[in-house]
Design an enzyme around this catalytic site. Structure first.
Site, PDB file in Angstrom:
ATOM      1  N   ARG A  21      15.149   6.113   2.870  1.00  0.00           N
ATOM      2  CA  ARG A  21      15.297   4.865   3.616  1.00  0.00           C
ATOM      3  C   ARG A  21      16.246   3.879   2.952  1.00  0.00           C
ATOM      4  O   ARG A  21      16.985   3.159   3.626  1.00  0.00           O
ATOM      5  CB  ARG A  21      13.901   4.226   3.779  1.00  0.00           C
ATOM      6  CG  ARG A  21      13.880   2.811   4.332  1.00  0.00           C
ATOM      7  CD  ARG A  21      12.463   2.245   4.293  1.00  0.00           C
ATOM      8  NE  ARG A  21      11.903   2.260   2.944  1.00  0.00           N
ATOM      9  CZ  ARG A  21      12.151   1.344   2.016  1.00  0.00           C
ATOM     10  NH1 ARG A  21      12.966   0.333   2.281  1.00  0.00           N
ATOM     11  NH2 ARG A  21      11.601   1.424   0.818  1.00  0.00           N
ATOM     12  N   HIS A  51       4.394  -4.148 -17.751  1.00  0.00           N
ATOM     13  CA  HIS A  51       4.075  -5.564 -17.547  1.00  0.00           C
ATOM     14  C   HIS A  51       2.673  -5.687 -16.963  1.00  0.00           C
ATOM     15  O   HIS A  51       2.489  -5.768 -15.743  1.00  0.00           O
ATOM     16  CB  HIS A  51       5.125  -6.179 -16.607  1.00  0.00           C
ATOM     17  CG  HIS A  51       5.171  -7.670 -16.655  1.00  0.00           C
ATOM     18  ND1 HIS A  51       5.070  -8.468 -15.535  1.00  0.00           N
ATOM     19  CD2 HIS A  51       5.316  -8.527 -17.709  1.00  0.00           C
ATOM     20  CE1 HIS A  51       5.149  -9.745 -15.886  1.00  0.00           C
ATOM     21  NE2 HIS A  51       5.303  -9.809 -17.190  1.00  0.00           N
ATOM     22  N   ARG A 127     -18.353   8.873   2.200  1.00  0.00           N
ATOM     23  CA  ARG A 127     -17.564   7.943   3.022  1.00  0.00           C
ATOM     24  C   ARG A 127     -17.150   6.696   2.242  1.00  0.00           C
ATOM     25  O   ARG A 127     -16.891   5.643   2.834  1.00  0.00           O
ATOM     26  CB  ARG A 127     -18.371   7.532   4.258  1.00  0.00           C
ATOM     27  CG  ARG A 127     -18.792   8.726   5.110  1.00  0.00           C
ATOM     28  CD  ARG A 127     -19.664   8.305   6.278  1.00  0.00           C
ATOM     29  NE  ARG A 127     -20.137   9.471   7.024  1.00  0.00           N
ATOM     30  CZ  ARG A 127     -20.932   9.413   8.089  1.00  0.00           C
ATOM     31  NH1 ARG A 127     -21.349   8.230   8.526  1.00  0.00           N
ATOM     32  NH2 ARG A 127     -21.308  10.517   8.709  1.00  0.00           N
ATOM     33  N   CYS A 146       2.399   2.310   0.265  1.00  0.00           N
ATOM     34  CA  CYS A 146       2.739   3.525  -0.494  1.00  0.00           C
ATOM     35  C   CYS A 146       1.448   4.170  -1.000  1.00  0.00           C
ATOM     36  O   CYS A 146       1.252   5.372  -0.856  1.00  0.00           O
ATOM     37  CB  CYS A 146       3.663   3.184  -1.649  1.00  0.00           C
ATOM     38  SG  CYS A 146       5.276   2.596  -1.125  1.00  0.00           S
ATOM     39  N   ARG A 166       1.181   8.188  -0.615  1.00  0.00           N
ATOM     40  CA  ARG A 166       2.072   8.953   0.263  1.00  0.00           C
ATOM     41  C   ARG A 166       3.502   8.988  -0.266  1.00  0.00           C
ATOM     42  O   ARG A 166       4.220   9.964  -0.076  1.00  0.00           O
ATOM     43  CB  ARG A 166       2.074   8.357   1.672  1.00  0.00           C
ATOM     44  CG  ARG A 166       2.646   6.952   1.705  1.00  0.00           C
ATOM     45  CD  ARG A 166       3.106   6.501   3.079  1.00  0.00           C
ATOM     46  NE  ARG A 166       3.720   5.175   2.966  1.00  0.00           N
ATOM     47  CZ  ARG A 166       5.025   4.959   2.829  1.00  0.00           C
ATOM     48  NH1 ARG A 166       5.884   5.970   2.792  1.00  0.00           N
ATOM     49  NH2 ARG A 166       5.492   3.718   2.727  1.00  0.00           N
ATOM     50  N   ASP A 169       7.255   6.323  -6.210  1.00  0.00           N
ATOM     51  CA  ASP A 169       8.430   6.018  -7.030  1.00  0.00           C
ATOM     52  C   ASP A 169       8.002   6.234  -8.482  1.00  0.00           C
ATOM     53  O   ASP A 169       7.382   5.370  -9.094  1.00  0.00           O
ATOM     54  CB  ASP A 169       8.849   4.567  -6.761  1.00  0.00           C
ATOM     55  CG  ASP A 169       9.942   4.058  -7.687  1.00  0.00           C
ATOM     56  OD1 ASP A 169      10.342   4.784  -8.622  1.00  0.00           O
ATOM     57  OD2 ASP A 169      10.393   2.911  -7.483  1.00  0.00           O
ATOM     58  N   ASN A 177       0.765   1.789 -10.386  1.00  0.00           N
ATOM     59  CA  ASN A 177      -0.309   2.239  -9.492  1.00  0.00           C
ATOM     60  C   ASN A 177      -1.452   2.880 -10.265  1.00  0.00           C
ATOM     61  O   ASN A 177      -2.628   2.640  -9.961  1.00  0.00           O
ATOM     62  CB  ASN A 177       0.244   3.211  -8.457  1.00  0.00           C
ATOM     63  CG  ASN A 177       1.407   2.658  -7.656  1.00  0.00           C
ATOM     64  OD1 ASN A 177       2.410   3.336  -7.451  1.00  0.00           O
ATOM     65  ND2 ASN A 177       1.311   1.417  -7.213  1.00  0.00           N
ATOM     66  N   HIS A 207       8.865  11.183  -6.136  1.00  0.00           N
ATOM     67  CA  HIS A 207      10.316  11.205  -6.289  1.00  0.00           C
ATOM     68  C   HIS A 207      10.822  10.327  -7.436  1.00  0.00           C
ATOM     69  O   HIS A 207      10.215   9.322  -7.795  1.00  0.00           O
ATOM     70  CB  HIS A 207      10.999  10.762  -4.989  1.00  0.00           C
ATOM     71  CG  HIS A 207      10.458   9.473  -4.444  1.00  0.00           C
ATOM     72  ND1 HIS A 207       9.430   9.430  -3.530  1.00  0.00           N
ATOM     73  CD2 HIS A 207      10.809   8.174  -4.675  1.00  0.00           C
ATOM     74  CE1 HIS A 207       9.172   8.163  -3.217  1.00  0.00           C
ATOM     75  NE2 HIS A 207       9.991   7.385  -3.909  1.00  0.00           N
ATOM     76  N   TYR A 209      14.285   8.265  -8.082  1.00  0.00           N
ATOM     77  CA  TYR A 209      15.524   7.818  -7.449  1.00  0.00           C
ATOM     78  C   TYR A 209      16.725   8.321  -8.251  1.00  0.00           C
ATOM     79  O   TYR A 209      16.657   8.465  -9.479  1.00  0.00           O
ATOM     80  CB  TYR A 209      15.547   6.296  -7.327  1.00  0.00           C
ATOM     81  CG  TYR A 209      14.735   5.790  -6.164  1.00  0.00           C
ATOM     82  CD1 TYR A 209      15.239   5.855  -4.866  1.00  0.00           C
ATOM     83  CD2 TYR A 209      13.458   5.275  -6.353  1.00  0.00           C
ATOM     84  CE1 TYR A 209      14.489   5.414  -3.789  1.00  0.00           C
ATOM     85  CE2 TYR A 209      12.700   4.828  -5.276  1.00  0.00           C
ATOM     86  CZ  TYR A 209      13.226   4.908  -3.995  1.00  0.00           C
ATOM     87  OH  TYR A 209      12.476   4.482  -2.925  1.00  0.00           O
TER      88      TYR A 209
END
Length: 264
Positions: A21, A51, A127, A146, A166, A169, A177, A207, A209
């Site tokens: 994108r 950080h 659940r 993301c 999903r 980076d 994350n 991925h 970059y």
């Protein structure tokens, strides 16, 4: 954090070049899992300095259901600046979906409050899930989630969490994350009178970059250092009452920061 370096190495060796994108281009693999035993330390990457201030403030911001960057900017956190409109709004992103998922009857669903109640009432439930991916509202979000869905699991008095991301980076996003959801697991465990178990990270499109390859290769030359410990204020028993001052990272030693551009 050998697990993280293994992911980076795997993508460098097996990644397929894909357009994306942002127009930057990525080297990508599909489907990968990392596991972190939270008893072995707090999983904050040590092969470059991270950080932590941004990680904590962003998580507290999510938990308050906030979708405006005003709180973040007031606390020196700029990670969402590129996506906000002129009023600081991001649309119905994470905090909105976590705390105010719109129900068909016009009311809203507080997924986090429901999650806490269910962990306490029925810890064996399958659940214990929170979703940020709302197909009806994705187009209204400044950036679709993301890290889209997470599930908790209780066994032997320990709370574990699995995240499905999903879009991952690897160089810039994934260290944040991992730390963010590991911290959330510690917080939820404390307020539910459980011990922390594992944090499991599952990635979809994982991925690097194309303009992060040099930085990734530098990071892969570095040896991981011992993990730090995260201490929470034991007096806090309400998940929504945590403040920045309630967290103390002990023993964090890291290699120098590695600068890399953000793909917007």
């Amino acid at each position: 954090m050998k697990q993280y370096l293994d992911l980076m190495r795997h993508v460098r060796e097996h990644g397929t070049f894909k357009s994306d994108r942002t127009g930057t281009g990525t080297y990508s693999v599909f489907g990968y899992q990392m596991r972190f035993d939270l008893a072995e330390g707090f999983p904050l990457v040590t092969t470059k300095k991270c950080h932590l201030k941004s990680i904590i403030h962003e998580l507290l911001w999510f938990l308050q259901g906030d979708t405006n960057i005003k709180y973040l900017k007031e606390n020196g956190v700029r990670i969402w600046d590129e996506w906000a409109d002129e009023n600081g709004e991001l649309g119905p992103v994470y905090g909105y979906q976590w705390r105010s998922w719109p129900a068909p009857n016009g009311e809203s669903i507080d997924q986090i409050a429901n999650l806490l109640a269910m962990i306490k009432k029925n810890p064996d439930s399958r659940r214990l899930i929170v979703s940020a991916w709302n197909p009806a509202l994705v187009e209204q979000m400044a950036l679709p989630p993301c890290h889209a869905l997470f599930q908790f699991y209780v066994a032997d008095g320990k709370l574990s969490c699995q995240l499905y991301q999903r879009s991952a980076d690897i160089f810039l996003g994934v260290p944040f994350n991992i730390a963010s959801y590991a911290l959330l697991t510690l917080m939820v465990a404390q307020v539910c009178d459980l011990e922390p178990g594992e944090f499991i990270w599952s990635g979809g499109d994982c991925h690097l970059y194309a303009n992060h390859l040099e930085q990734a290769d530098l990071q892969l030359t570095r040896e991981p250092l011992p993990l730090p410990t995260m201490k929470l204020n034991p007096e806090v028993k309400d998940l929504f009452a945590f403040r920045f001052e309630d967290f103390e990272l002990v023993g964090y030693e890291a290699h120098p920061h590695i600068k890399a551009p953000v793909a917007v």
